[in-house]
Design an enzyme around this catalytic site. Structure first.
Site, PDB file in Angstrom:
ATOM      1  N   HIS A 133      -5.947   2.940  -3.754  1.00  0.00           N
ATOM      2  CA  HIS A 133      -5.929   3.126  -2.633  1.00  0.00           C
ATOM      3  C   HIS A 133      -6.219   4.527  -2.248  1.00  0.00           C
ATOM      4  O   HIS A 133      -5.697   5.083  -1.304  1.00  0.00           O
ATOM      5  CB  HIS A 133      -4.353   2.632  -2.070  1.00  0.00           C
ATOM      6  CG  HIS A 133      -4.278   2.692  -0.560  1.00  0.00           C
ATOM      7  ND1 HIS A 133      -5.304   2.072   0.329  1.00  0.00           N
ATOM      8  CD2 HIS A 133      -3.210   2.918   0.208  1.00  0.00           C
ATOM      9  CE1 HIS A 133      -5.063   2.173   1.579  1.00  0.00           C
ATOM     10  NE2 HIS A 133      -3.646   2.737   1.515  1.00  0.00           N
ATOM     11  N   HIS A 149       3.877  -2.329   3.036  1.00  0.00           N
ATOM     12  CA  HIS A 149       3.908  -0.939   2.495  1.00  0.00           C
ATOM     13  C   HIS A 149       5.109  -0.529   1.686  1.00  0.00           C
ATOM     14  O   HIS A 149       6.278  -0.839   2.348  1.00  0.00           O
ATOM     15  CB  HIS A 149       3.714   0.115   3.518  1.00  0.00           C
ATOM     16  CG  HIS A 149       2.300   0.083   4.396  1.00  0.00           C
ATOM     17  ND1 HIS A 149       2.051  -0.856   5.300  1.00  0.00           N
ATOM     18  CD2 HIS A 149       0.989   0.631   4.324  1.00  0.00           C
ATOM     19  CE1 HIS A 149       0.864  -0.565   5.666  1.00  0.00           C
ATOM     20  NE2 HIS A 149       0.405   0.164   4.892  1.00  0.00           N
ATOM     21  N   ASP A 161       0.918  -1.318  -0.112  1.00  0.00           N
ATOM     22  CA  ASP A 161       0.051   0.065   0.068  1.00  0.00           C
ATOM     23  C   ASP A 161       0.782   1.354  -0.020  1.00  0.00           C
ATOM     24  O   ASP A 161       2.160   1.292   0.301  1.00  0.00           O
ATOM     25  CB  ASP A 161      -0.832   0.033   1.205  1.00  0.00           C
ATOM     26  CG  ASP A 161      -1.953  -1.009   1.219  1.00  0.00           C
ATOM     27  OD1 ASP A 161      -2.068  -1.894   0.444  1.00  0.00           O
ATOM     28  OD2 ASP A 161      -2.966  -0.865   2.119  1.00  0.00           O
TER      29      ASP A 161
HETATM   30 NI    NI Z   1      -2.650   3.068   3.357  1.00  0.00          NI
END
Ligand code: NI
Length: 514
Positions: free
Chosen positions: A378, A469, A328
């Site tokens: 996202h 991430h 992400d």
């Molecule tokens: Ni995020």
């Protein structure tokens, strides 16, 4: 009268005739003789070195509850070959499931299990059944259950042949060679190289071969009975095409026929390896078989199939244990390193990117997509969507969809709400499935690399979605070790489309594969 005595007697008759008749005897006359043998008795050609095919997708599953271990290789983008191969694996598992009553589901093993070693072990299909079952690299737990092993046996021009053998502790033992034409995508099990009439013809030729040494030329050969057909069809399924044009067919022990029995010839007690010369085979092959034979005799170098990114190949996550890694908040300067580590291991992942970063990373997003990964939504500026008006939620989603489409040419199909926060309005406004996660690696939480690594490797179960991430240095630093750890447990690293068998969910909230 044996054959030689008969020949002598016939010669004596010839002499007697010549004594009382004027022109000289016709010495060209000969008694009826067996025709030249059509078949040869040969040996199984050597398997090829599996290491030479290490670029091909390699698989290995192990499920100790059901009692199965299986290894095989697939071809990138070649669904017909792959499904013929996995059908054999499936059939072995199904037999085990119906015998034992334990349902099959993909399973993983604890860290340190060594399951990153996948695909064929050279020569394993030629080992004894008990040897295969007892080998921890090949057999089921404690040798009880089924082992599926493989060898590459043919690689010539566009053709690849993989021999798959399934051995069980219930004494079943089945071998099939599966062929693929890597340029057309055609695939066939070896029995499908032979035309329908080949079974009866070759059966008759084997009967003739076995009675050559008997005084039985006049006995006509009948069609095989059911047992003979079963034996022949199992043999044809193992055909190996060799460079000299001979088709090698291993016929299991127990070959017999009514006429052999009537001659007092007992069933064969050992495997009989038959060589069918190209001349005889010519009339017995299907067009695919004939093409394979003609390619094999030209001794062409094997042309490996065009490579396809791992993420574009369908993966059956009901057969193999899958884990979907998701990244992400990127892309960022850490994304290329993560892509490199994935590529080294033929893994795929899903990247949930923000629209505001997309604009400055068009090339990187293109690369991500080209390498077979998914680029998904996202939001644009990473807000808590549950706190926004529906108009602002719509703008966050739509602007990001537009940025993804502009950068990659491919529309986003799912989204991940920042912080995992959503409500009914968010879901309805986004109009896409919200993909959450069941494993949080805590890579954003300033924990140690060791903590990230152990969470990302130890916590996933088959079907898990892992949150990471690609904007943190520790995530990039641990990426290779995370993949190695997951592969070692037996996982296949897939993107979300593969996780959902090619059908991404279109609505609702998803935390893992159901
Ligand atoms: Ni995020």
């Amino acid at each position: 009268m044996n054959r030689h005595a008969k020949i002598a007697a016939l010669a004596a008759v010839g002499l007697a005739l010549s004594a009382c008749s004027a022109p000289a005897p016709d010495t060209s006359w000969a008694p009826p003789e067996w025709p030249t043998p059509t078949l040869t008795v040969t040996t199984i050609p050597a398997h090829l070195d599996a290491d030479a095919f290490s670029a091909l997708p390699a698989f290995r599953i192990r499920n100790d509850d059901v009692g199965v271990q299986a290894r095989w290789i697939e071809l990138p983008g070649r669904a017909a070959f792959d499904s013929k191969v996995t059908e054999i694996v499936r059939a072995s598992i199904d037999a085990r499931v119906s015998a034992g009553g334990v349902a099959y589901a993909p399973a993983v093993s604890p860290p340190g299990s060594g399951l990153a070693d996948r695909g064929c072990i050279s020569g394993s299909t030629n080992r004894t059944a008990s040897d295969i079952l007892a080998d921890p690299l090949l057999g089921p737990k404690d040798g009880a259950g089924v082992a599926v092993v493989c060898d590459i046996v043919v690689a010539t021009g566009p053709y690849l042949g993989q021999r798959i053998r399934a051995v069980s502790s219930d004494s079943t033992d089945t071998t099939v060679v599966v062929y693929a034409n890597t340029s057309t995508g055609e695939a066939a099990t070896a029995d499908e190289l032979w035309a329908h009439h080949a079974l009866v013809t070759l059966h008759g030729e084997i009967v003739n071969l076995l009675r050559r040494d008997t005084d039985s030329l006049g006995v006509s050969v009948q069609s095989p009975d059911d047992a003979g057909r079963a034996l022949m069809s199992a043999a044809l399924a193992q055909t190996i095409v060799t460079p000299d044009g001979t088709l090698v067919v291993p016929v299991a022990a127990g070959f017999t026929s009514p006429e052999l029995r009537s001659l007092g010839i007992t069933p064969t007690t050992e495997r009989l390896i038959i060589g069918v010369p190209a001349g005889l085979a010519a009339n017995l092959l299907t067009p695919l078989g004939a093409d394979l034979l003609s390619v094999a005799t030209r001794a062409g170098q094997f042309t490996p199939p065009a490579t396809t990114p791992a993420g574009r190949d369908p993966v059956d996550c009901t057969l193999v244990p899958c884990v979907a890694l998701t990244y992400d908040d990127g892309p960022s300067e850490f994304t290329p390193g993560i892509l490199d580590e994935l590529a080294k291991r033929h893994g795929s992942a899903t990247f949930f990117i923000t629209g505001e970063r997309a604009r400055f990373n068009v090339e990187l997003l293109k690369r991500t997509l080209d390498e077979g990964h998914l680029v998904e939504n996202h939001t644009f500026s990473h807000p808590d969507l549950a706190q926004l008006s529906s108009a602002r939620v719509a703008a966050e989603i739509e602007e990001t969809n537009a940025a993804i489409l502009a950068a990659t040419g491919v529309p986003a199909r799912v989204f991940r709400p920042p912080y995992g926060e959503y409500n009914d309005m968010v879901l309805q406004t986004a109009g896409m499935a919200a993909i959450l996660w069941d494993v949080d690696s805590l890579d954003y939480a300033k924990v140690s690399d060791h903590a990230v690594l152990s969470r990302a490797v130890d916590l996933p179960r088959p079907g898990s979605i892992v949150l990471q991430h690609d904007i943190h240095p520790n995530t990039a630093r641990t990426a290779g070790a995370v993949y190695d750890g997951l592969l070692d447990r037996g996982f296949v690293l897939v993107n979300l489309e593969q996780l959902f068998n090619g059908e991404l969910p279109t609505s609702g909230v998803i935390r893992r594969l159901p």
